[in-house]
Each structure stands twice: as C-alpha cells, then as structure tokens.
Design an enzyme around this catalytic site. Structure first.
Site, short mmCIF file in Angstrom:
data_model
loop_
_atom_site.label_atom_id
_atom_site.label_comp_id
_atom_site.label_asym_id
_atom_site.label_seq_id
_atom_site.Cartn_x
_atom_site.Cartn_y
_atom_site.Cartn_z
N ARG A 1 0.84 -1.18 0.00
CA ARG A 1 0.00 0.00 0.00
C ARG A 1 0.87 1.23 0.00
O ARG A 1 1.70 1.41 0.89
CB ARG A 1 -0.90 -0.04 1.25
CG ARG A 1 -1.99 1.00 1.23
CD ARG A 1 -3.07 0.69 2.24
NE ARG A 1 -2.59 0.62 3.61
CZ ARG A 1 -3.32 0.97 4.67
NH1 ARG A 1 -4.56 1.37 4.50
NH2 ARG A 1 -2.83 0.87 5.88
N ASP B 1 -2.56 -3.09 12.94
CA ASP B 1 -1.94 -3.59 11.71
C ASP B 1 -1.85 -5.12 11.80
O ASP B 1 -1.07 -5.67 12.58
CB ASP B 1 -0.55 -2.98 11.53
CG ASP B 1 0.04 -3.34 10.16
OD1 ASP B 1 0.34 -2.42 9.39
OD2 ASP B 1 0.17 -4.55 9.86
N ASP C 1 1.68 -6.73 11.05
CA ASP C 1 2.63 -6.53 12.15
C ASP C 1 2.28 -7.41 13.34
O ASP C 1 3.17 -7.94 14.00
CB ASP C 1 2.62 -5.06 12.58
CG ASP C 1 3.49 -4.19 11.68
OD1 ASP C 1 4.32 -4.76 10.93
OD2 ASP C 1 3.34 -2.97 11.72
N1 URA Z 1 -4.66 -3.10 7.27
C1 URA Z 1 -4.47 -3.45 8.57
O1 URA Z 1 -3.62 -4.28 8.88
N2 URA Z 1 -5.26 -2.88 9.51
C2 URA Z 1 -6.22 -1.98 9.22
O2 URA Z 1 -6.92 -1.51 10.13
C3 URA Z 1 -6.39 -1.62 7.86
C4 URA Z 1 -5.59 -2.20 6.91
#
Ligand code: URA
Length: 209
Positions: free
Chosen positions: A104, A200, A203
């Site tokens: 992204r 995330d 992560d």
């Molecule tokens: N990707 C993620 O890992 N968390 C989010 O809240 C949005 C996209």
C-alpha cells in the site's frame, strides 16, 4: 451465496474480541487468526459442489457425497493473508495455493503489485482469496482484477474484519464476488485503519512492531 456474509457465530465473535485486544501477544494472535480463518473457511465453502459416489462402509455398499470438480485455489494477499493460509488448509488441504503481492502506497493508499503467482486453470476452480483486513478495499479489488485477468470466474473473498467502505467498494467493483467476514466495523480513520479494528494485522501476526 449473498454478497456479504457476516459470520456472527459466538466462537468467531469471542475469538475476534481476543484478537482486537492490544495486549494479546503475537503467539496467541497468530493462533487466533488461524482459528478464525478455519471457521470462516467452513462458512465460505458451504456451497462447494458434491457428487454422490459408491463407497463401501464396514456394513455395506452405499452412495455418499464427496467434493467434486477441480481442486480449489487459495490465494493469499501478501503478506497478512499468509496468516490465514494454515487455518484454511487445515479445512481444505487439497487446495492449490497462490500469492498476490501488493503493498500500500501510504500516501495514496493505492495498491502497487510486486508479485503474482497462481495455480494453473484458475477458470476451472473456485478461487478463495484471503486477507485479514478489508479496509479501503483497494488491495482486494486489485487482487481480484488480476485474478479475473488470469481467467478466474468463481471467486470468494475471506477476511477477518472489514470496514463499510471496503465492503461497498467490493460490492461495486466485483458484485459477483461474495465477501465472508467476521465483522463489519464502524469506519476507516484518516490513515486507512479500521476503527475500532485490531491495528496492523501483518505486524501483529508476524511480530514486526
Ligand atoms: N490493514 C491493517 O492491517 N489494519 C487496518 O486496520 C487496515 C488495513
């Protein structure tokens, strides 16, 4: 299958709440992603075709339903999708596996492709696409665009958590692709994170933060 299936089973909801908690450690987070992935797979595969074939029980010959057709394809959107692979494959171990690499762009939030490898004959398989988070929907839509370009026709998208914006974007870009999710949250924040969400996913699965 309708366009959106929210799996509101108590086990799924309980596990999702544990997943959301910020103090859930990586080991437990990873295990929960696998378990919820299994339960969502159970729902996503409910209309798989079966044919009755003769089998022999210890008692007598009978006709019994077995999965039919080509082995399904399981496509992980890198990297967080990989967290859902084992759970899916524990339910459907014969699936062929492919990967779509999209990152992204943090400024535009648009997906950029860096890797694509899929099983052959996608057009003859049910193609299950996994990514834990359906946020803006940009990655999901881009991955499905690519898979359709490679011939996929029968697709389903499985995610742990979704935002209304992502669900809407998928419904308008790919109305033929059912979305199976454990919850639709309130909204996206200005950084493109799902609110209240779980942070995330990549992560937290891989312990990179
Ligand atoms: N990707 C993620 O890992 N968390 C989010 O809240 C949005 C996209």
């Amino acid at each position: 299958m309708s366009h959106l299936t929210v799996v509101d089973h108590p086990l799924v909801q309980h596990k999702l709440s544990l997943l959301r908690q910020q103090d859930t450690p990586t080991v437990q987070f990873r295990a929960l992603v696998g378990e919820i992935g299994q339960l969502l797979t159970f729902e996503a595969t409910r209309d798989m075709p079966v044919v009755k074939k003769p089998i022999e029980t210890p008692i007598q010959l009978t006709e019994a339903p077995l999965l039919s057709g080509r082995k399904p394809a399981l496509i992980s959107i890198l990297r967080a999708g990989n967290g859902m692979l084992d759970g899916f494959l524990s339910i459907l171990p014969t699936a062929r596996v492919g990967f779509v690499g999209l990152y992204r762009n943090e400024e535009t939030l648009e997906p950029v492709e860096y890797y694509f490898k899929a099983p052959p004959n996608l057009g003859e398989r049910t193609v299950f696409v996994v990514d834990p988070m359906l946020a803006t929907g940009n990655s999901a839509v881009a991955a499905i665009d690519l898979l359709k370009r490679e011939g996929a026709k029968d697709l389903k998208f499985i995610c742990l958590l979704s935002a209304p914006e992502g669900v809407q974007r998928m419904a308008s870009a790919h109305p033929d692709v059912p979305v199976i999710t454990a919850a639709v949250d309130e909204m996206l924040n200005s950084n493109g994170y799902i609110v209240p969400g779980l942070g995330d996913a990549g992560d937290r699965i891989f312990g990179t933060r």
